[in-house]
Scaffold this motif. Sequence first.
Motif, mmCIF file in Angstrom:
data_model
loop_
_atom_site.group_PDB
_atom_site.id
_atom_site.type_symbol
_atom_site.label_atom_id
_atom_site.label_comp_id
_atom_site.label_asym_id
_atom_site.label_seq_id
_atom_site.Cartn_x
_atom_site.Cartn_y
_atom_site.Cartn_z
ATOM 1 N N ASP A 109 0.833 -1.209 0.000
ATOM 2 C CA ASP A 109 0.000 0.000 0.000
ATOM 3 C C ASP A 109 0.865 1.255 0.000
ATOM 4 O O ASP A 109 0.577 2.229 -0.707
ATOM 5 N N ALA A 110 1.942 1.230 0.790
ATOM 6 C CA ALA A 110 2.799 2.412 0.907
ATOM 7 C C ALA A 110 3.502 2.734 -0.408
ATOM 8 O O ALA A 110 3.568 3.911 -0.811
ATOM 9 N N VAL A 111 4.023 1.723 -1.107
ATOM 10 C CA VAL A 111 4.743 2.022 -2.353
ATOM 11 C C VAL A 111 3.767 2.470 -3.444
ATOM 12 O O VAL A 111 4.112 3.314 -4.274
ATOM 13 N N LEU A 112 2.556 1.929 -3.443
ATOM 14 C CA LEU A 112 1.571 2.392 -4.423
ATOM 15 C C LEU A 112 1.216 3.856 -4.179
ATOM 16 O O LEU A 112 1.122 4.653 -5.126
ATOM 17 N N ARG A 113 1.038 4.232 -2.903
ATOM 18 C CA ARG A 113 0.725 5.637 -2.585
ATOM 19 C C ARG A 113 1.890 6.541 -2.966
ATOM 20 O O ARG A 113 1.693 7.610 -3.560
ATOM 21 N N THR A 114 3.101 6.130 -2.626
ATOM 22 C CA THR A 114 4.275 6.956 -2.942
ATOM 23 C C THR A 114 4.443 7.139 -4.448
ATOM 24 O O THR A 114 4.802 8.229 -4.924
ATOM 25 N N ALA A 115 4.154 6.086 -5.205
ATOM 26 C CA ALA A 115 4.274 6.154 -6.664
ATOM 27 C C ALA A 115 3.096 6.880 -7.306
ATOM 28 O O ALA A 115 3.142 7.206 -8.499
ATOM 29 N N GLY A 116 2.028 7.120 -6.532
ATOM 30 C CA GLY A 116 0.835 7.750 -7.089
ATOM 31 C C GLY A 116 0.082 6.838 -8.043
ATOM 32 O O GLY A 116 -0.513 7.295 -9.019
ATOM 33 N N VAL A 117 0.108 5.545 -7.743
ATOM 34 C CA VAL A 117 -0.500 4.544 -8.618
ATOM 35 C C VAL A 117 -1.633 3.849 -7.881
ATOM 36 O O VAL A 117 -1.452 3.383 -6.754
ATOM 37 N N ASP A 118 -2.803 3.803 -8.513
ATOM 38 C CA ASP A 118 -3.913 3.014 -7.989
ATOM 39 C C ASP A 118 -3.714 1.566 -8.408
ATOM 40 O O ASP A 118 -3.256 1.300 -9.526
ATOM 41 N N LYS A 119 -4.053 0.636 -7.532
ATOM 42 C CA LYS A 119 -3.821 -0.781 -7.860
ATOM 43 C C LYS A 119 -4.540 -1.203 -9.133
ATOM 44 O O LYS A 119 -4.102 -2.125 -9.825
ATOM 45 N N ARG A 120 -5.627 -0.518 -9.480
ATOM 46 C CA ARG A 120 -6.359 -0.862 -10.705
ATOM 47 C C ARG A 120 -5.631 -0.397 -11.967
ATOM 48 O O ARG A 120 -5.999 -0.780 -13.073
#
Length: 215
Positions: free
Chosen positions: A44-55
């Motif tokens: 969750d943290a790396v997705l938020r930092t990258a600005g990427v939604d899992k979808r």
Amino acid sequence: MLLLAFDTATPAVTAAVHDGERVLAESYEVDARRHGELLLPTIDAVLRTAGVDKRQLTDLAVGVGPGPYTGLRVGLVTAAALGDALGLPVHGVCTLDAIAHQARTEGLDGAFAVATDARRKEVYWASYDASGARVSGPSVDRPAEIEPGARTVGAGALLYGLPAASGPEHVSAGALADFAVRELAAGRALLPNAPLYLRRPDAQVPAGYKAVLPA
């Protein structure tokens, strides 16, 4: 491409997001006893930092070991669940290959070996040529079984006093992601999402049972 990569085959819990050209975000924490607790918050943290939604993800890559059963299965099960839920392909990467890739990108040249701790006074290891291609392994052996005098990277070299070369101690998801992206771009297939345990499980079903009920 937006690829999420993670690995739990070593004491490191690590995840990264790669856009096909570079690593956008990466997290790395060494805690051999908390893989199950740390992996999803780390993702969750790396997705938020990258600005990427899992979808938005297009691919998943996961380290398939070799590694101890308890930690390794956390990453494999998580990859299978995410791949199924998001409809994404899951690419397996040998954890030793990812460590070797990082060592090469950090400047290591010539032939070398990678060794991680397999416990029981053994190491998981593989050897690589001057181009960084794996030429033997992965295997699980006593440290003395590694090619005599081979320069070695990874925790196994530090633990057992092997001739050490400069390189990472544990796997980095950023390196694993970059390795996966390069292999896919070159049209080379990666591994399935299946564990490289290399050992038989400690728990065994008894070969025969003593009858306790009348025939």
